[in-house]
Design a protein around this motif. Structure first.
Motif, PDB file in Angstrom:
ATOM      1  N   LEU A 228       0.812  -1.206   0.000  1.00  0.00           N
ATOM      2  CA  LEU A 228       0.000   0.000   0.000  1.00  0.00           C
ATOM      3  C   LEU A 228       0.852   1.266   0.000  1.00  0.00           C
ATOM      4  O   LEU A 228       0.343   2.370  -0.226  1.00  0.00           O
ATOM      5  CB  LEU A 228      -0.907  -0.019   1.240  1.00  0.00           C
ATOM      6  N   THR A 231       0.772   3.735  -3.044  1.00  0.00           N
ATOM      7  CA  THR A 231      -0.516   4.430  -3.174  1.00  0.00           C
ATOM      8  C   THR A 231      -0.651   5.518  -2.126  1.00  0.00           C
ATOM      9  O   THR A 231      -1.063   6.651  -2.425  1.00  0.00           O
ATOM     10  CB  THR A 231      -1.680   3.426  -3.045  1.00  0.00           C
ATOM     11  N   THR A 234       1.647   8.457  -2.972  1.00  0.00           N
ATOM     12  CA  THR A 234       1.122   9.242  -4.090  1.00  0.00           C
ATOM     13  C   THR A 234      -0.030  10.136  -3.645  1.00  0.00           C
ATOM     14  O   THR A 234      -0.090  11.326  -4.000  1.00  0.00           O
ATOM     15  CB  THR A 234       0.637   8.305  -5.215  1.00  0.00           C
ATOM     16  N   LEU A 235      -0.937   9.569  -2.854  1.00  0.00           N
ATOM     17  CA  LEU A 235      -2.092  10.342  -2.393  1.00  0.00           C
ATOM     18  C   LEU A 235      -1.670  11.429  -1.409  1.00  0.00           C
ATOM     19  O   LEU A 235      -2.227  12.537  -1.425  1.00  0.00           O
ATOM     20  CB  LEU A 235      -3.121   9.409  -1.758  1.00  0.00           C
ATOM     21  N   GLU A 243       0.703  10.385   5.101  1.00  0.00           N
ATOM     22  CA  GLU A 243       0.090   9.082   4.832  1.00  0.00           C
ATOM     23  C   GLU A 243      -0.906   8.709   5.933  1.00  0.00           C
ATOM     24  O   GLU A 243      -1.934   8.081   5.671  1.00  0.00           O
ATOM     25  CB  GLU A 243       1.182   8.028   4.689  1.00  0.00           C
ATOM     26  N   TYR A 250      -9.539   8.043   4.733  1.00  0.00           N
ATOM     27  CA  TYR A 250     -10.112   6.823   4.143  1.00  0.00           C
ATOM     28  C   TYR A 250     -11.111   6.198   5.109  1.00  0.00           C
ATOM     29  O   TYR A 250     -12.229   5.811   4.720  1.00  0.00           O
ATOM     30  CB  TYR A 250      -8.992   5.837   3.815  1.00  0.00           C
ATOM     31  N   GLU A 282     -12.704   6.443  -6.513  1.00  0.00           N
ATOM     32  CA  GLU A 282     -11.734   5.517  -7.107  1.00  0.00           C
ATOM     33  C   GLU A 282     -10.534   5.314  -6.179  1.00  0.00           C
ATOM     34  O   GLU A 282     -10.006   4.195  -6.074  1.00  0.00           O
ATOM     35  CB  GLU A 282     -11.251   6.050  -8.462  1.00  0.00           C
ATOM     36  N   GLU A 283     -10.112   6.361  -5.492  1.00  0.00           N
ATOM     37  CA  GLU A 283      -8.974   6.249  -4.570  1.00  0.00           C
ATOM     38  C   GLU A 283      -9.344   5.420  -3.343  1.00  0.00           C
ATOM     39  O   GLU A 283      -8.544   4.607  -2.871  1.00  0.00           O
ATOM     40  CB  GLU A 283      -8.504   7.649  -4.169  1.00  0.00           C
ATOM     41  N   GLU A 286      -9.352   1.870  -4.487  1.00  0.00           N
ATOM     42  CA  GLU A 286      -8.003   1.353  -4.704  1.00  0.00           C
ATOM     43  C   GLU A 286      -7.368   0.936  -3.380  1.00  0.00           C
ATOM     44  O   GLU A 286      -6.753  -0.131  -3.285  1.00  0.00           O
ATOM     45  CB  GLU A 286      -7.135   2.410  -5.397  1.00  0.00           C
ATOM     46  N   ILE A 287      -7.503   1.783  -2.361  1.00  0.00           N
ATOM     47  CA  ILE A 287      -6.960   1.443  -1.038  1.00  0.00           C
ATOM     48  C   ILE A 287      -7.630   0.164  -0.524  1.00  0.00           C
ATOM     49  O   ILE A 287      -6.968  -0.739  -0.007  1.00  0.00           O
ATOM     50  CB  ILE A 287      -7.184   2.600  -0.049  1.00  0.00           C
ATOM     51  N   ILE A 290      -6.321  -2.986  -2.512  1.00  0.00           N
ATOM     52  CA  ILE A 290      -4.963  -3.394  -2.111  1.00  0.00           C
ATOM     53  C   ILE A 290      -4.997  -4.004  -0.706  1.00  0.00           C
ATOM     54  O   ILE A 290      -4.354  -5.020  -0.432  1.00  0.00           O
ATOM     55  CB  ILE A 290      -3.997  -2.193  -2.150  1.00  0.00           C
TER      56      ILE A 290
END
Length: 307
Positions: A228, A231, A234-235, A243, A250, A282-283, A286-287, A290
């Protein structure tokens, strides 16, 4: 998007302030029950968190940190009605029996150690116990005691922690009316464990139960989090956040309220600074994707084998 729009259920302090991210006093701060001395380090940490804006404090009988929370509340210049205090009855664990002889004794001890006239939220710490551990009390009898304490004004809201669906159904059945249904289930939740037990998050959110997440930042300290890491990095760069903030955001966008802690002022500040950015659908997906591919459970591994 405000927190009210994110959570499946919201609560307010007596003064009407919305209950937000909780400062936890477990895991890192937990003390042996035999220790009666007050931890000045924890008291100072709670005072710092309150100064920075935390108004939701989470403790438990099993953590043996209620007295530190009480000391901090006494020293803080904040009206009690602006605060939300959560604590928990310990029904025992393994060879350890319940620290209190009865649920009523646990409630009264909490009120005394916290130095408050009422507790905003009182939870049963776990449904995995025997009557031998609880000095004779079944799950239903413990719930009845909490209902009585709520009727007496000692508790505002009642719930449970680490409960699978069958145990929640038992609490619903033991409640004389919807007023006394469980309203919170505090569980381990993070991308690597999105359901502590089968379908628990969806069930809770469909039944008016707020899910609270302990260990929401577990991926940051896991080897498995390498999957992870890219990702999250990047976020974090995209939104100019850390992070940890991405993980807490999230959690909120999954409709779940995080319980977190830190001894560092910068990280405490970050934990409250979550409402000026929004992950895309979408993010979030994605989290979740994964995380699902890299399962990890930190607590209660044996207990949830059948759930």
């Amino acid at each position: 998007m405000t927190q009210s729009n994110l959570l499946s259920k919201t609560f307010r302090t007596k003064s009407g302030k919305e209950v937000s991210v909780a400062l936890g006093t477990g895991t890192k701060w937990k003390q042996q029950q035999s220790i009666n001395d007050i931890s000045t380090e924890l008291v100072d940490n709670i005072l710092l968190a309150l100064k920075l804006g935390f108004r939701h404090i989470d403790t438990a009988e099993a953590y043996n940190t209620q007295k530190e929370v009480g000391e901090a509340l006494k020293k803080a210049d904040i009206p009690r009605e602006d605060l939300w205090v959560t604590t928990k009855y310990s029904p025992g664990w393994g060879p350890i029996k319940a620290y209190s002889k009865s649920p009523k004794e646990s409630v009264d001890k909490a009120l005394s150690q916290l130095g408050v006239d009422y507790i905003d939220l009182f939870l049963i710490h776990s449904p995995f116990f025997t009557t031998e551990q609880t000095h004779g009390y079944t799950l239903e009898q413990i719930w009845e005691a909490l209902i009585e304490a709520k009727k007496e004004g000692k508790i505002r809201e009642i719930g449970i922690s680490n409960a699978p669906i069958p145990h929640l159904e038992r609490l619903f059945a033991a409640s004389p009316s919807p007023e006394f249904y469980p309203v919170v289930n505090q569980i381990e939740f993070h991308p690597f464990l999105q359901n502590q037990s089968k379908n628990i998050v969806e069930y809770c959110q469909n039944h008016g139960i707020l899910v609270e997440a302990f260990s929401p930042l577990a991926p940051l300290s896991r080897v498995e989090s390498n999957a992870l890491a890219g990702t999250l990095k990047t976020l974090a760069e995209k939104y100019n956040k850390t992070e940890a903030q991405v993980l807490l955001r999230y959690t909120l966008q999954r409709g779940i309220l995080p319980v977190t802690t830190s001894s560092k002022e910068s990280r405490l500040k970050e934990s409250l600074d979550l409402f000026d950015f929004e992950l895309t659908e979408e993010e979030v997906e994605e989290i979740s994707k994964i995380g699902t591919a890299n399962p990890y459970r930190a607590f209660f591994s044996e207990q949830f084998k059948d759930y």
